[in-house]
Write an enzyme that holds these catalytic residues in place. Sequence first.
Site, PDB file in Angstrom:
ATOM      1  N   ASP A 179       0.831  -1.211   0.000  1.00 27.75           N
ATOM      2  CA  ASP A 179       0.000   0.000   0.000  1.00 27.75           C
ATOM      3  C   ASP A 179       0.866   1.263   0.000  1.00 27.75           C
ATOM      4  O   ASP A 179       0.354   2.380  -0.055  1.00 27.75           O
ATOM      5  CB  ASP A 179      -0.996   0.014   1.158  1.00 27.75           C
ATOM      6  CG  ASP A 179      -0.360  -0.121   2.529  1.00 27.75           C
ATOM      7  OD1 ASP A 179       0.876  -0.162   2.620  1.00 27.75           O
ATOM      8  OD2 ASP A 179      -1.115  -0.199   3.520  1.00 27.75           O
ATOM      9  N   SER A 180       2.187   1.074  -0.008  1.00 26.55           N
ATOM     10  CA  SER A 180       3.104   2.197  -0.249  1.00 26.55           C
ATOM     11  C   SER A 180       2.862   2.828  -1.613  1.00 26.55           C
ATOM     12  O   SER A 180       3.345   3.936  -1.877  1.00 26.55           O
ATOM     13  CB  SER A 180       4.560   1.735  -0.144  1.00 26.55           C
ATOM     14  OG  SER A 180       4.778   0.566  -0.911  1.00 26.55           O
TER      15      SER A 180
ATOM     16  N   ASP B 224      -1.093  -6.297  -0.175  1.00 31.38           N
ATOM     17  CA  ASP B 224      -1.378  -5.655   1.107  1.00 31.38           C
ATOM     18  C   ASP B 224      -2.879  -5.499   1.329  1.00 31.38           C
ATOM     19  O   ASP B 224      -3.618  -5.120   0.401  1.00 31.38           O
ATOM     20  CB  ASP B 224      -0.741  -4.260   1.139  1.00 31.38           C
ATOM     21  CG  ASP B 224       0.473  -4.193   2.045  1.00 31.38           C
ATOM     22  OD1 ASP B 224       0.650  -5.087   2.890  1.00 31.38           O
ATOM     23  OD2 ASP B 224       1.259  -3.239   1.905  1.00 31.38           O
TER      24      ASP B 224
ATOM     25  N   GLU C 252       9.773  -3.752  10.278  1.00 26.98           N
ATOM     26  CA  GLU C 252      10.087  -2.432   9.730  1.00 26.98           C
ATOM     27  C   GLU C 252      10.527  -1.472  10.829  1.00 26.98           C
ATOM     28  O   GLU C 252       9.863  -1.340  11.857  1.00 26.98           O
ATOM     29  CB  GLU C 252       8.884  -1.849   8.989  1.00 26.98           C
ATOM     30  CG  GLU C 252       9.187  -0.502   8.345  1.00 26.98           C
ATOM     31  CD  GLU C 252       8.145  -0.040   7.345  1.00 26.98           C
ATOM     32  OE1 GLU C 252       8.337   1.047   6.755  1.00 26.98           O
ATOM     33  OE2 GLU C 252       7.151  -0.750   7.142  1.00 26.98           O
TER      34      GLU C 252
END
Length: 281
Positions: free
Chosen positions: A44-45, A83, A180
Amino acid sequence: MRTNILDIQKLKDRGERIPMVTAYDYTSAQMADRAGIPMILVGDSLGMVVLGYDSTVHVTLDDMIHHIKAVVRGSRQALVIGDLPFLTYTTVDQAIQSAGRIMQECGAQAVKLEGGAEVAPIVRRLVNLGIPVMGHIGFTPQSVHQIGTRVQGKTSSGAARLIDDALALEDAGAFGVVLELVPAPLAREITAHLRIPTIGIGAGVHCSGQVQVWHDMLGLYSDFKPRHAKRYASLVETVEAALQTYATEVREGTFPGAEHSARMDEAELQAALSQSKAGKA
């Protein structure tokens, strides 16, 4: 034949490092596939690097489905993970519906969602239904308005929570966990305590594998360069230079040349003119 989650586990068991990249379209997926990347994440980046939003929060399930379909069409060998975007897995039933669309409509082979122990029941239910799930802990971008953009797990209590989150995801059946913005020593310990692979992004070298955002690693996104991103190319300069050259050639009339243009017999053209209204005027 496509890579599957059992193949990914075998890489971890053999001690082989696992590269993963994000991709958001057909052409990028083709390139990643030809490069031998075993896992492609349609993250979804894309909200920032493709759609121009300021965070992933604005990305919808329909946005994800549109891009996941393209990546699946472009790849033949990689395991494609889609995602689940913000607020599309708040309940087990909603998660089933959202993940089901990604698997059935797009042809993805797995989904990824953010969160630790609190989402473990959702992960368990999805896995029991035959949907492979990758977890994501540490900095979770969908929670950016709550936790900010900073390293997670630097205190003893925070680190213990992340360890327990990782174990809970593994116990629920996740086939891997993204770490992350987690301190490298903590990522090393989490990796050592899990049977399943860890995929790091800003979490050090001791993870089972690494993931990088397509636009970051290729130098295609100039708004912001994360500290954890390594630029393997600077394509934005290359692309802009090519566009400037193209614009100059169009303005000067040097493009297109004869080699770029379709040909026609002059006699046929004159005959056409004589038969047309233009030739009779």
